[in-house]
Motif scaffolding. Structure first.
Motif, PDB file in Angstrom:
ATOM      1  N   THR A 190       0.821  -1.215   0.000  1.00  0.00           N
ATOM      2  CA  THR A 190       0.000   0.000   0.000  1.00  0.00           C
ATOM      3  C   THR A 190       0.854   1.265   0.000  1.00  0.00           C
ATOM      4  O   THR A 190       0.339   2.364   0.199  1.00  0.00           O
ATOM      5  CB  THR A 190      -0.949   0.031   1.220  1.00  0.00           C
ATOM      6  OG1 THR A 190      -0.174  -0.080   2.413  1.00  0.00           O
ATOM      7  CG2 THR A 190      -1.944  -1.110   1.161  1.00  0.00           C
ATOM      8  N   LYS A 232     -15.116  -4.171  -2.381  1.00  0.00           N
ATOM      9  CA  LYS A 232     -13.906  -4.040  -1.553  1.00  0.00           C
ATOM     10  C   LYS A 232     -13.986  -2.678  -0.875  1.00  0.00           C
ATOM     11  O   LYS A 232     -13.716  -1.659  -1.506  1.00  0.00           O
ATOM     12  CB  LYS A 232     -12.646  -4.110  -2.423  1.00  0.00           C
ATOM     13  CG  LYS A 232     -12.490  -5.423  -3.182  1.00  0.00           C
ATOM     14  CD  LYS A 232     -11.146  -5.469  -3.890  1.00  0.00           C
ATOM     15  CE  LYS A 232     -11.059  -6.579  -4.934  1.00  0.00           C
ATOM     16  NZ  LYS A 232     -11.767  -7.821  -4.689  1.00  0.00           N
ATOM     17  N   HIS A 237     -13.484  -1.088  -5.489  1.00  0.00           N
ATOM     18  CA  HIS A 237     -12.063  -0.835  -5.739  1.00  0.00           C
ATOM     19  C   HIS A 237     -11.456  -1.985  -6.523  1.00  0.00           C
ATOM     20  O   HIS A 237     -11.985  -3.093  -6.499  1.00  0.00           O
ATOM     21  CB  HIS A 237     -11.292  -0.665  -4.420  1.00  0.00           C
ATOM     22  CG  HIS A 237     -11.679   0.569  -3.656  1.00  0.00           C
ATOM     23  ND1 HIS A 237     -12.608   0.553  -2.654  1.00  0.00           N
ATOM     24  CD2 HIS A 237     -11.291   1.862  -3.787  1.00  0.00           C
ATOM     25  CE1 HIS A 237     -12.782   1.780  -2.186  1.00  0.00           C
ATOM     26  NE2 HIS A 237     -11.998   2.600  -2.855  1.00  0.00           N
ATOM     27  N   SER A 273      -7.505  -3.875  -7.022  1.00  0.00           N
ATOM     28  CA  SER A 273      -6.259  -3.969  -6.271  1.00  0.00           C
ATOM     29  C   SER A 273      -5.071  -4.192  -7.192  1.00  0.00           C
ATOM     30  O   SER A 273      -5.140  -5.017  -8.107  1.00  0.00           O
ATOM     31  CB  SER A 273      -6.318  -5.124  -5.255  1.00  0.00           C
ATOM     32  OG  SER A 273      -5.145  -5.122  -4.472  1.00  0.00           O
ATOM     33  N   ALA A 323      -5.792   2.601  -5.821  1.00  0.00           N
ATOM     34  CA  ALA A 323      -6.670   1.613  -5.185  1.00  0.00           C
ATOM     35  C   ALA A 323      -7.494   2.250  -4.071  1.00  0.00           C
ATOM     36  O   ALA A 323      -8.134   1.552  -3.299  1.00  0.00           O
ATOM     37  CB  ALA A 323      -5.833   0.463  -4.638  1.00  0.00           C
ATOM     38  N   SER A 356     -12.905   0.349   1.103  1.00  0.00           N
ATOM     39  CA  SER A 356     -11.686   1.020   1.554  1.00  0.00           C
ATOM     40  C   SER A 356     -11.953   2.519   1.557  1.00  0.00           C
ATOM     41  O   SER A 356     -12.867   2.986   0.871  1.00  0.00           O
ATOM     42  CB  SER A 356     -10.545   0.714   0.576  1.00  0.00           C
ATOM     43  OG  SER A 356      -9.462   1.592   0.801  1.00  0.00           O
ATOM     44  N   VAL A 397      -1.889  -1.709  -3.855  1.00  0.00           N
ATOM     45  CA  VAL A 397      -2.726  -2.779  -3.303  1.00  0.00           C
ATOM     46  C   VAL A 397      -3.906  -2.164  -2.557  1.00  0.00           C
ATOM     47  O   VAL A 397      -3.764  -1.136  -1.893  1.00  0.00           O
ATOM     48  CB  VAL A 397      -1.885  -3.661  -2.350  1.00  0.00           C
ATOM     49  CG1 VAL A 397      -2.767  -4.484  -1.429  1.00  0.00           C
ATOM     50  CG2 VAL A 397      -0.949  -4.550  -3.161  1.00  0.00           C
ATOM     51  N   CYS A 398      -5.073  -2.785  -2.660  1.00  0.00           N
ATOM     52  CA  CYS A 398      -6.244  -2.343  -1.902  1.00  0.00           C
ATOM     53  C   CYS A 398      -6.327  -3.154  -0.608  1.00  0.00           C
ATOM     54  O   CYS A 398      -6.502  -4.373  -0.660  1.00  0.00           O
ATOM     55  CB  CYS A 398      -7.511  -2.542  -2.723  1.00  0.00           C
ATOM     56  SG  CYS A 398      -8.996  -2.105  -1.789  1.00  0.00           S
ATOM     57  N   ARG A 416      -3.695 -12.026  -1.486  1.00  0.00           N
ATOM     58  CA  ARG A 416      -3.924 -11.146  -2.638  1.00  0.00           C
ATOM     59  C   ARG A 416      -4.155 -11.951  -3.919  1.00  0.00           C
ATOM     60  O   ARG A 416      -4.830 -11.486  -4.838  1.00  0.00           O
ATOM     61  CB  ARG A 416      -2.751 -10.176  -2.800  1.00  0.00           C
ATOM     62  CG  ARG A 416      -2.577  -9.258  -1.595  1.00  0.00           C
ATOM     63  CD  ARG A 416      -1.858  -7.981  -1.945  1.00  0.00           C
ATOM     64  NE  ARG A 416      -0.592  -8.184  -2.634  1.00  0.00           N
ATOM     65  CZ  ARG A 416       0.536  -8.566  -2.037  1.00  0.00           C
ATOM     66  NH1 ARG A 416       0.592  -8.771  -0.743  1.00  0.00           N
ATOM     67  NH2 ARG A 416       1.639  -8.725  -2.749  1.00  0.00           N
TER      68      ARG A 416
END
Ligand SMILES: *[C@@H]1O[C@H](CO)[C@@H](O)[C@H](O)[C@H]1NC(C)=O
Ligand SMILES: *[C@@H]1O[C@H](CO)[C@@H](O)[C@H](O)[C@H]1NC(C)=O
Ligand SMILES: *[C@@H]1O[C@H](CO)[C@@H](O)[C@H](O)[C@H]1NC(C)=O
Ligand SMILES: *[C@@H]1O[C@H](CO)[C@@H](O)[C@H](O)[C@H]1NC(C)=O
Ligand SMILES: *[C@@H]1O[C@H](CO)[C@@H](O)[C@H](O)[C@H]1NC(C)=O
Ligand SMILES: *[C@@H]1O[C@H](CO)[C@@H](O)[C@H](O)[C@H]1NC(C)=O
Ligand SMILES: *[C@@H]1O[C@H](CO)[C@@H](O)[C@H](O)[C@H]1NC(C)=O
Ligand SMILES: *[C@@H]1O[C@H](CO)[C@@H](O)[C@H](O)[C@H]1NC(C)=O
Ligand SMILES: *[C@@H]1O[C@H](CO)[C@@H](O)[C@H](O)[C@H]1NC(C)=O
Ligand SMILES: *[C@@H]1O[C@H](CO)[C@@H](O)[C@H](O)[C@H]1NC(C)=O
Ligand SMILES: *[C@@H]1O[C@H](CO)[C@@H](O)[C@H](O)[C@H]1NC(C)=O
Ligand SMILES: *[C@@H]1O[C@H](CO)[C@@H](O)[C@H](O)[C@H]1NC(C)=O
Length: 846
Positions: A80, A98, A126, A128, A109, A100, A86-87, A384
């Motif tokens: 991140t 997702k 989102h 990722s 993301a 966030s 990356v989410c 992931r």
């Protein structure tokens, strides 16, 4: 390189620059990024330090457990920072939703760790790992706030409502995401596939207010929509159209949301209304008004719209239920009702965790004797590797409306994922893989070609050609016996591949390959009139090498289906005619790009390598990319022939020269870990019969480029391409895409078991003599790490550099790897090196 979100940047050209890996190529960028990281590390620590403490404690406590909760080893924050994109949001495996927060600045993301950025809101959609610098999704943001002076004074527009986080409080684990604003309001979320719950905790005594956004998304691409408040039901529905994050801006997708505000009647709505704003002073609220209905703003100004509401009293906790759909707002509400219903936050979170634990437990390792960082890197990577693509089955639109096939969004992009992502799925979860393969084939049924980079339900840009061929081909080679039972029609699969290989698309920027010219010349020529198809005529060298490998996949499936005419033709195409690829690889000192007359055009082979000192060079999808290669140097791409590395060795002058060259390549710093063409480079030594050198390089690549921090990825995760590469490295395996062959390396864990959840097999790989001291960048003298022997179910292999999926993982059982500290003893493959086409390899399929 950071780009702010702004409508001016939304042009075709800028889009192209915003390709998923654009930010990794040049060394000066890398240097300045690491400098930033270093300085930033001194002043902040996102996420909460408690996250790492909790994970370390869980790993230590699980040492002797046979049935641990694998979700406790996962760090969703890896990747991140440092442009990993990356989410870390709350999602189930392959969740369409997702949750966030979205932050300002470079945050494709949504979330980033950078504490100098502010929070725009919490939102349910989102992707990722993608690098589109304007970001992807982020629609339907909700922002909690206290408006001490009342409704009319609430900050509704983005720039007004943006708030810093309370530092060091960000938290996430599989199925859960949380962040606290610096005003003390805590936001939490958990999810199902298409819905979820949000929980907000307010400081004592404050009246809860919320802004809900109709128009804003991360790429600022609103193309019209409606919002309806039903105060009696306590329900707000939203529907609208937005644009692609990595594709032509002329296309739009539709999305819908349903927000239920009353928590099954336990909360009472007070004020409500709608608002509108623009950057030039318009900032209006219409209390008690319940409808917004807007079309695309054709003059191009940035207008924002949304709802504003408050609750009666001063409840400390507010629960909001959210449903999402790509079909209709009715379906969004139905999704929330069927998937969440009246379940509590904790119940939904427990369900999500259980799904994750089931997914993650298909690989079990010897926790007591594995270095803790390896455990964390492995399970975070496996996490992931099942986070995307987003399962939007039943949520189809446009050409896919009502399809009976499974449907996935965010195939972002096939060029990234064919190398390791799908081979990792093939190892453990063929039923997931089969659904995605069927979804690729359905793309051919509906649009004529398989998707290359579907993003936001829209066609995204082609990177290498038709990499989908390798993705579906790999499935066919490994699971043709189960294909029908898994819902994949092999004849359709093959027809889809042949369409990619034979049919010239009108617009190969989104459809695949520049087929006509490639067939005519045997390579993609530079500087030529293409009279019959349209596309950005760059990357001729890398596109040629990728097309050739895609043809190899078509050849393998032709072999499988006994189509000898095609087998022959595609064998020739994947060997590449003498006029093409042998010379391409050989010419790497100059360039691999050729004019139509066959002459090579000169570009420096270090261009776009980490040693390139030119900051402004275009190395990605830009129209100004003049190097002939995509996200890589011609140096790097000169190693790319995963199906015929021995042919390459022959051309380069034999094993010794090849090894010397490969050593120089690494030692001089040309290796670019952050982009996919480099994935198979460190294992090249296997083909020159020096497998111990591959073992050394893989240790070096892992520890110089990956770790357990938010900055622990060398570039965009690329829909977990990086995560799956790292998983294979840690397990001591490397897949040859489009085949059933694995290269054998040296595991980072002494004992692990892979469960194939469909075939119902378990394969345990035990490394005898494993030395944890060998698990670092440079294997110290005396530490055992080099493979001395490999035994499969009691039978020692004559060749210890590779084995076959059919002989190992399909059967299950026991693999014993003996390692030695004596490098010379481990630097030999035995009777054969792994297979190559020009030395008679891959002559049969299983
Ligand atoms: C969080 O940390 C950053 C970096 O040290 C600082 O600039 C910012 O003011 C802090 N935020 C708060 C709310 O304290
Ligand atoms: C695990 O077992 C080993 C040996 O059986 C013991 O020494 C160690 O303390 C145990 N660890 C934990 C966390 O229980
Ligand atoms: C919400 O209200 C229902 C009755 O409508 C009650 O059964 C439930 O316990 C309440 N839930 C919470 C979290 O207060
Ligand atoms: C919204 O406006 C469109 C025309 O732009 C119209 O067709 C539609 O009926 C309107 N919807 C509502 C709910 O008023
Ligand atoms: C996708 O969702 C559908 C519908 O719920 C489900 O049947 C399927 O198993 C899901 N696929 C994956 C890979 O999770
Ligand atoms: C291809 O030929 C082999 C050998 O004759 C046979 O076993 C196999 O069933 C054939 N496959 C197909 C798809 O016809
Ligand atoms: C493949 O190449 C060989 C050798 O150049 C040639 O004899 C053969 O006709 C080619 N096959 C096809 C189908 O093009
Ligand atoms: C091939 O074409 C290029 C570009 O037009 C030219 O520079 C080169 O001299 C030509 N080579 C030959 C052998 O004619
Ligand atoms: C750097 O690359 C750009 C874009 O390719 C090019 O225009 C420029 O001339 C190069 N600068 C130098 C110093 O080579
Ligand atoms: C490289 O070494 C392997 C294994 O010893 C051998 O089979 C192969 O012929 C060699 N390749 C060349 C081009 O000498
Ligand atoms: C584990 O990773 C952290 C973060 O990258 C690093 O500081 C630490 O040295 C690593 N520990 C070991 C034993 O490698
Ligand atoms: C390896 O793991 C398997 C399965 O967990 C276990 O049965 C076996 O005893 C382990 N072997 C060694 C050598 O640790």
């Amino acid at each position: 390189m950071r780009r702010e979100h702004s409508s001016e940047l939304n042009s075709e050209d800028i889009k192209a620059c915003e390709d998923s890996e654009f930010l990794s190529p040049t060394p000066s960028m890398i240097t300045s990024f690491s400098f930033l990281l270093l300085t930033a590390a001194l002043v902040h620590a996102q996420p909460s330090p408690e996250v790492q403490k909790r994970i370390s404690a869980a790993i230590a406590a699980a040492a002797n457990e046979s049935n641990p909760d694998y979700t406790t080893f996962v760090n969703p924050f890896i990747g991140t920072d440092n442009f990993g994109d990356v989410c870390p949001g709350a999602s189930i495996p392959f969740g369409m939703v997702k949750f966030s927060t979205d932050l300002t600045g470079y945050a494709p993301a949504g979330y980033v760790t950078d504490p100098t950025q502010t929070i725009r809101g919490l939102s349910p959609l989102h992707d990722s790992g993608t690098g589109s610098s304007l970001g992807t999704y982020g629609n339907f943001e909700i922002m909690p706030m206290t408006c001490p002076e009342g409704f009319e004074t609430c900050a509704t527009k983005l720039v007004d409502r943006e708030t810093f986080r309370k530092n060091n409080t960000d938290d996430a684990s599989p199925g859960y995401f949380s962040q606290t604003l610096d005003n003390g309001i805590k936001m939490e979320a958990t999810s199902t596939r298409r819905a979820g719950l949000e929980r907000f905790t307010f400081p004592q005594g404050s009246k809860p207010y919320f802004v809900l956004d109709l128009s804003n998304d991360l790429p600022n691409s609103f193309a019209g929509g409606t919002m309806n408040i039903d105060p009696q039901k306590g329900r707000i529905t939203i529907g609208g159209s937005w644009g692609s994050s990595f594709g032509p801006t002329s296309f739009n997708y539709q999305a819908f949301a349903c927000y239920d505000l009353l928590n099954n009647g336990n909360q009472t709505l007070d004020e409500y209304g709608v608002w509108q704003g623009n950057p030039y002073g318009l900032d209006s609220k219409a209390k008690s008004q319940t409808l917004l209905n807007q079309t695309r703003n054709l003059i191009g100004d940035h207008y924002e719209y949304g709802a504003l509401f408050s609750y009666s009293g001063t409840p400390s906790e507010i629960i909001i239920r959210v449903g999402i759909s790509f079909v209709s707002s009715d379906q969004a509400c139905a999704n929330a009702e069927s998937e969440v219903g009246t379940s509590s936050f904790d119940d939904i979170m427990a369900q999500s965790r259980a799904l994750w634990n089931e997914k993650l437990s298909s690989i079990q390792i010897d926790l007591a004797n594995t270095p803790a960082n390896v455990t964390e890197m492995l399970y975070s990577s496996l996490y992931r590797a099942s986070l995307t693509p987003n399962n939007a089955t039943g949520e189809t639109q446009a050409a896919f409306s009502g399809t009976s096939s499974p449907y996935f969004d965010s195939l972002y992009c096939s060029w990234d994922t064919f190398r390791t992502f799908y081979p990792l799925m093939a190892l453990q979860h063929p039923q997931d893989y089969a659904q995605i393969v069927e979804n690729y084939i359905d793309g051919w049924r509906k649009l004529g070609w398989m998707p290359e980079c579907r993003a936001n339900n829209l066609p995204g840009y082609t990177q290498g050609g038709s990499s989908g061929d390798v993705i579906v081909g790999h499935f066919a080679i490994n699971y043709h016996n189960e294909a029908a039972a898994l819902g994949v029609n092999l004849n359709d699969l093959y027809s889809a591949m042949l369409a990619d290989g034979e049919l010239n698309p009108f617009e190969w920027d989104i459809q695949g390959r520049q087929v006509n010219l490639y067939k005519e010349f045997g390579y993609v020529p530079f500087d030529i009139v293409d009279a019959t198809s349209t596309g950005r005529q760059t990357r001729e060298g890398s596109r040629t090498l990728e097309y050739v490998f895609e043809d190899f996949s078509i050849r393998q499936v032709s072999l499988l289906l006994n189509n000898s005419a095609n087998e022959n033709a595609y064998f020739n195409r994947s060997m590449a005619s003498p006029s093409c690829c042998p010379s391409l690889h050989l010419q790497f000192e100059r360039s691999l790009v050729r004019y139509p007359n066959g002459t090579f055009a000169f570009t420096d082979p270090t261009d776009c390598s980490p040693q390139d000192k030119n900051d402004s060079r275009s190395c990605s999808l830009q129209g100004s990319n003049e190097v002939g290669f995509y996200e890589s140097s011609s140096w790097e791409y000169s190693w790319f022939a995963p199906h015929d590395t021995n042919g390459l060795i022959e051309l380069m002058g034999g094993n010794a020269t090849f090894v010397k060259r490969l050593d120089h390549f690494f030692d001089a710093g040309y290796y670019l870990a952050g982009n996919e063409p480099s994935f198979q480079t460190p294992i090249g030594y296997h083909y020159a019969n020096q497998p111990a050198k591959s073992v050394q390089r893989v240790r070096q690549v892992v520890f110089e480029n990956f770790d357990i921090t938010p900055a622990g990825l060398p570039g965009n995760d690329d829909q977990a391409a990086m995560a799956s590469l790292l998983s294979f490295h840690l397990l001591g395996l490397y897949p040859v895409p489009g085949t059933s062959q694995f290269l054998i390396l040296s595991p980072f864990t002494p004992n692990y078991t892979i469960h194939n959840t469909y075939l119902n097999t378990a394969t345990t790989i035990t490394t005898h003599g494993f030395d944890p001291k060998s698990v670092q960048a440079n294997i110290p003298k005396g530490a055992a790490a080099y493979v001395k022997s490999v035994t499969v179910n009691g039978v020692e292999l004559a060749t210890k550099c590779h084995f076959d999926f059919y002989d190992v993982f399909r059967k299950g059982g026991q693999v014993d790897i003996e390692v030695t500290a004596d490098m010379d003893e481990g630097n030999d493959c035995g009777t054969a090196v792994p297979e190559s086409l020009s030395t008679g390899g891959f002559a049969t399929v299983r």
